[in-house]
Design a protein around this motif. Structure first.
Motif, PDB file in Angstrom:
ATOM      1  N   GLN A 111       0.776  -1.245   0.000  1.00 49.84           N
ATOM      2  CA  GLN A 111       0.000   0.000   0.000  1.00 49.84           C
ATOM      3  C   GLN A 111       0.809   1.298   0.000  1.00 49.84           C
ATOM      4  O   GLN A 111       0.607   2.152  -0.839  1.00 49.84           O
ATOM      5  CB  GLN A 111      -0.975   0.021   1.192  1.00 49.84           C
ATOM      6  CG  GLN A 111      -2.019  -1.074   1.145  1.00 49.84           C
ATOM      7  CD  GLN A 111      -3.031  -0.872   0.026  1.00 49.84           C
ATOM      8  OE1 GLN A 111      -3.738   0.120  -0.009  1.00 49.84           O
ATOM      9  NE2 GLN A 111      -3.080  -1.794  -0.903  1.00 49.84           N
ATOM     10  N   THR A 231      -2.899  -6.198   5.070  1.00 44.78           N
ATOM     11  CA  THR A 231      -3.795  -5.602   4.079  1.00 44.78           C
ATOM     12  C   THR A 231      -4.791  -6.628   3.559  1.00 44.78           C
ATOM     13  O   THR A 231      -5.974  -6.326   3.367  1.00 44.78           O
ATOM     14  CB  THR A 231      -2.986  -5.020   2.905  1.00 44.78           C
ATOM     15  OG1 THR A 231      -2.014  -4.098   3.408  1.00 44.78           O
ATOM     16  CG2 THR A 231      -3.880  -4.315   1.920  1.00 44.78           C
ATOM     17  N   LYS A 238     -13.378  -5.959   4.986  1.00 43.89           N
ATOM     18  CA  LYS A 238     -14.178  -4.975   4.268  1.00 43.89           C
ATOM     19  C   LYS A 238     -15.085  -5.650   3.238  1.00 43.89           C
ATOM     20  O   LYS A 238     -16.245  -5.253   3.053  1.00 43.89           O
ATOM     21  CB  LYS A 238     -13.263  -3.975   3.563  1.00 43.89           C
ATOM     22  CG  LYS A 238     -12.635  -2.938   4.490  1.00 43.89           C
ATOM     23  CD  LYS A 238     -12.003  -1.820   3.681  1.00 43.89           C
ATOM     24  CE  LYS A 238     -11.607  -0.660   4.580  1.00 43.89           C
ATOM     25  NZ  LYS A 238     -11.173   0.519   3.820  1.00 43.89           N
ATOM     26  N   LEU A 280     -16.950   3.900   4.302  1.00 43.60           N
ATOM     27  CA  LEU A 280     -15.710   3.430   4.920  1.00 43.60           C
ATOM     28  C   LEU A 280     -15.412   1.989   4.545  1.00 43.60           C
ATOM     29  O   LEU A 280     -14.247   1.613   4.332  1.00 43.60           O
ATOM     30  CB  LEU A 280     -15.802   3.581   6.438  1.00 43.60           C
ATOM     31  CG  LEU A 280     -14.590   3.129   7.256  1.00 43.60           C
ATOM     32  CD1 LEU A 280     -13.391   4.043   6.990  1.00 43.60           C
ATOM     33  CD2 LEU A 280     -14.911   3.116   8.749  1.00 43.60           C
ATOM     34  N   GLU A 285      -9.402  -0.215  -1.978  1.00 42.90           N
ATOM     35  CA  GLU A 285      -7.973  -0.555  -2.035  1.00 42.90           C
ATOM     36  C   GLU A 285      -7.667  -1.604  -3.105  1.00 42.90           C
ATOM     37  O   GLU A 285      -6.516  -1.731  -3.531  1.00 42.90           O
ATOM     38  CB  GLU A 285      -7.493  -1.048  -0.668  1.00 42.90           C
ATOM     39  CG  GLU A 285      -7.414   0.035   0.396  1.00 42.90           C
ATOM     40  CD  GLU A 285      -8.756   0.314   1.046  1.00 42.90           C
ATOM     41  OE1 GLU A 285      -8.815   1.145   1.970  1.00 42.90           O
ATOM     42  OE2 GLU A 285      -9.762  -0.305   0.631  1.00 42.90           O
ATOM     43  N   MET A 296      -4.554   7.386  -2.344  1.00 40.21           N
ATOM     44  CA  MET A 296      -5.313   6.453  -1.517  1.00 40.21           C
ATOM     45  C   MET A 296      -5.170   6.759  -0.025  1.00 40.21           C
ATOM     46  O   MET A 296      -6.123   6.599   0.742  1.00 40.21           O
ATOM     47  CB  MET A 296      -4.874   5.017  -1.799  1.00 40.21           C
ATOM     48  CG  MET A 296      -5.384   4.460  -3.118  1.00 40.21           C
ATOM     49  SD  MET A 296      -7.185   4.510  -3.289  1.00 40.21           S
ATOM     50  CE  MET A 296      -7.683   3.433  -1.959  1.00 40.21           C
ATOM     51  N   GLY A 300      -8.301   7.593   2.197  1.00 39.78           N
ATOM     52  CA  GLY A 300      -8.581   6.812   3.394  1.00 39.78           C
ATOM     53  C   GLY A 300      -8.804   7.691   4.611  1.00 39.78           C
ATOM     54  O   GLY A 300      -9.697   7.424   5.426  1.00 39.78           O
ATOM     55  N   ASP A 301      -8.001   8.744   4.752  1.00 41.56           N
ATOM     56  CA  ASP A 301      -8.193   9.677   5.865  1.00 41.56           C
ATOM     57  C   ASP A 301      -9.531  10.398   5.760  1.00 41.56           C
ATOM     58  O   ASP A 301     -10.211  10.618   6.770  1.00 41.56           O
ATOM     59  CB  ASP A 301      -7.057  10.697   5.892  1.00 41.56           C
ATOM     60  CG  ASP A 301      -5.740  10.082   6.337  1.00 41.56           C
ATOM     61  OD1 ASP A 301      -5.769   8.963   6.878  1.00 41.56           O
ATOM     62  OD2 ASP A 301      -4.680  10.712   6.137  1.00 41.56           O
ATOM     63  N   ARG A 303     -12.287   9.298   4.244  1.00 40.19           N
ATOM     64  CA  ARG A 303     -13.360   8.344   4.543  1.00 40.19           C
ATOM     65  C   ARG A 303     -13.484   8.105   6.039  1.00 40.19           C
ATOM     66  O   ARG A 303     -14.595   8.068   6.585  1.00 40.19           O
ATOM     67  CB  ARG A 303     -13.099   7.015   3.828  1.00 40.19           C
ATOM     68  CG  ARG A 303     -13.238   7.097   2.326  1.00 40.19           C
ATOM     69  CD  ARG A 303     -13.424   5.717   1.713  1.00 40.19           C
ATOM     70  NE  ARG A 303     -12.254   4.872   1.887  1.00 40.19           N
ATOM     71  CZ  ARG A 303     -12.235   3.574   1.598  1.00 40.19           C
ATOM     72  NH1 ARG A 303     -13.340   2.984   1.160  1.00 40.19           N
ATOM     73  NH2 ARG A 303     -11.137   2.866   1.740  1.00 40.19           N
ATOM     74  N   GLN A 304     -12.352   7.960   6.709  1.00 43.90           N
ATOM     75  CA  GLN A 304     -12.408   7.742   8.157  1.00 43.90           C
ATOM     76  C   GLN A 304     -12.899   8.991   8.876  1.00 43.90           C
ATOM     77  O   GLN A 304     -13.636   8.895   9.859  1.00 43.90           O
ATOM     78  CB  GLN A 304     -11.028   7.330   8.664  1.00 43.90           C
ATOM     79  CG  GLN A 304     -11.054   6.727  10.057  1.00 43.90           C
ATOM     80  CD  GLN A 304      -9.793   5.952  10.360  1.00 43.90           C
ATOM     81  OE1 GLN A 304      -8.754   6.171   9.739  1.00 43.90           O
ATOM     82  NE2 GLN A 304      -9.855   5.061  11.334  1.00 43.90           N
TER      83      GLN A 304
END
Length: 545
Positions: A111, A231, A238, A280, A285, A296, A300-301, A303-304
């Motif tokens: 990632q 991951t 998810k 979320l 990914e 990404m 991701g930040d 979305r969180q």
């Protein structure tokens, strides 16, 4: 009044549902503890000191490396008798390094990649290093993939950066090295290529440039990347949770639309929370396994952050809707909670601005860091500390609101003995179930706040160079993530409108129950179309029974 499923579902079915969700929660912890490896790996690479013999020192097509065809001429900077100038020295780092004689490569499952630089500067009475000096770094990052020739390095990015270098020495003798601070160097939002190469020069284009950093003997690069095995486990969770939450969300909204009223505030908040969780849970990914997506980390930040904002807002409304409020005219809108929600919004906006100043700029220049200046470091630390303090205060305030809810319910329970048996049993069962749900909410809030604070500390500890003895396990990350899904799944199920009606039998033995049920059911003029359950009606209305 039909009420909600948490009020009308039988005790046996509630026990089965709670047991199932509890087993799912345990499974999430066990998957993280027994299946998933550690979330991140750190590898320390000693830089190879190469000699640049070319006449054109700034040629971006010339790369220096120590393994493979066309490797560079290696020199030792401890030998002070060499005829070298600063422009002849290049520190080369090939990533990743071999292990047990086997050549390794990066996987797209890993990632991201973070690089932190450290220097070995030996004390010299003729070249004293100032406690605070500025080091100028000419950094160039290249890549190649499997199947490419060993000398076919391609430019990824380059930049000339200035970093603060804080050094001190315990004993001023020629045998001791300075204790110098770590230097955050780069951050890649994706690992799309198999091999990376970093070349570092220390330019002296002006008389003051790199004049007070002493004699650097070696450079060490610490590279941190997400573990590919972690991951895979994370994306597997998810992949399982995403369709489950989508299906239960559709089911929840369909049951609401079957009613002869508009959705109330709590139902709208539950729907918004479910949508935020779906956002979320969406396993985007997987796209990074095919495409190079350096954004990404930032996505991701975001979305969180959206999920945190919605979750914290929901808890405030969830507790507030069950508090004793005399004025019920504004309960169908967010006007009642604008002060609480504005505080949550301000905190989330502040963190978003901080993230855009860091990872937003890194989309253009991976060598950029907000931590490189005193002002940037102080601002970043202020954001992180304030975020931690605000979340702690928020949790205490939420505890106060839940305590107020319990206090209001205890006050209202004093009227239960005066009620008919059907109504009393109905409310007593509902109250016990609701208290259990509120305690689960408090536990979820505590774990979320702890996870948020630890996540901020884990992300920043490499950048602000603090030696923090913190250990993070995969079980905690997967457990908290699973807890969010289990908790919101339970809320969507339990707070969905119930379509059960009280049975109306004409048997003689049921005459008394029918009479009590008629007494229990409110008149049409007394029914509130803005209440989600009979418990909220019971808490809010004056005791007139």
């Amino acid at each position: 009044m039909t009420g909600t499923i948490i009020e009308n579902l039988s005790g046996r079915k509630i026990a089965v549902l709670v047991s199932f969700l509890f087993l799912c929660q345990i499974a999430c912890f066990l998957i993280g503890g027994l299946v998933a490896p550690v979330p991140a790996n750190a590898q320390i690479i000693l830089g190879t000191v190469c000699k640049d013999t070319t006449t054109m020192k700034n040629d971006t097509t010339k790369w220096f490396y120590n393994r493979g065809k066309g490797k560079c001429e290696v020199i030792d900077l401890r030998d002070l008798h060499q005829d070298l100038s600063e422009t002849d020295i290049v520190f080369a780092f090939q990533m990743p390094t071999p292990r047990n004689g086997e050549t390794l490569d990066y996987s797209r499952w890993q990632q991201n990649l973070i690089g932190v630089l450290q220097t070995d500067i030996r004390y010299n009475s003729m070249m004293v290093v100032k406690p605070r000096s500025v080091i100028t770094i000419d950094a160039r990052l290249a890549y190649r993939n499997k199947g490419d020739p060993e000398d076919a390095w391609k430019l990824y990015t380059q930049s000339v950066e200035k970093r603060n270098l804080d050094c001190d020495v315990n004993l001023q003798t020629e045998e001791y090295l300075y204790n110098c601070s770590a230097i955050p160097l780069f951050e890649l939002g994706s690992l799309h290529h198999d091999y990376y190469l970093l070349n570092i020069r220390l330019p002296v284009d002006t008389p003051d440039m790199n004049a007070n950093i002493g004699h650097i003997e070696d450079m060490w690069l610490t590279v941190i990347n997400q573990n590919g095995g972690f991951t895979k486990v994370w994306l597997s969770l998810k992949t399982v949770f995403f369709p489950c939450i989508v299906c239960i969300l559709i089911w929840f909204w369909r049951r609401i639309h079957l009613l002869q009223r508009k959705p109330v505030l709590l139902e709208k908040m539950l729907l918004s929370l479910g949508i935020a969780l779906c956002f979320l849970n969406m396993p985007l990914e997987y796209l990074s396994l095919i495409f190079d997506l350096p954004f990404m980390l930032l996505l991701g930040d975001i979305r969180q952050g959206v999920f945190y904002a919605m979750l914290f807002s929901f808890w405030l409304v969830f507790a507030g809707e069950h508090m004793l409020i005399q004025d019920t005219s504004a309960l169908s809108s967010l006007n009642q909670y604008w002060r609480h929600l504005s505080a949550v919004a301000m905190g989330c906006i502040s963190l978003f601005i901080f993230d855009m100043c860091e990872r937003g700029v890194q989309l253009r220049n991976p060598f950029y860091s907000i931590w490189v200046t005193d002002m940037g470091t102080n601002m970043a630390l202020t954001f992180i500390i304030l975020a931690g303090i605000c979340t702690g205060i928020y949790f205490l305030f939420l505890c106060y609101m839940i305590w107020q809810v319990f206090k209001n319910i205890s006050t209202k329970r004093q009227s239960l003995p005066t009620m008919c048996s059907v109504r009393r049993l109905h409310y007593e069962g509902t109250i016990y179930r609701f208290k259990f749900l509120m305690l689960a909410t408090l536990l979820c809030a505590a774990m979320t706040v702890i996870g948020f604070i630890l996540g901020q500390v884990a992300e920043g500890q490499w950048k602000w160079d603090e030696n923090l003895e913190l250990e993070y396990t995969s079980a905690f990350f997967t457990g908290v993530y699973g807890m969010w899904n289990v908790y919101i799944f339970a809320l969507l199920v339990l707070y969905a409108p119930s379509h059960k009606r009280w049975p109306v039998n004409e048997n003689t033995s049921d005459t008394q129950n029918l009479r009590e049920e008629m007494e229990f059911s409110p008149l049409p003029s007394e029914r509130s179309t803005s209440e989600i359950s009979s418990l909220t009606s019971f808490i809010r209305k004056a005791t007139i029974d």
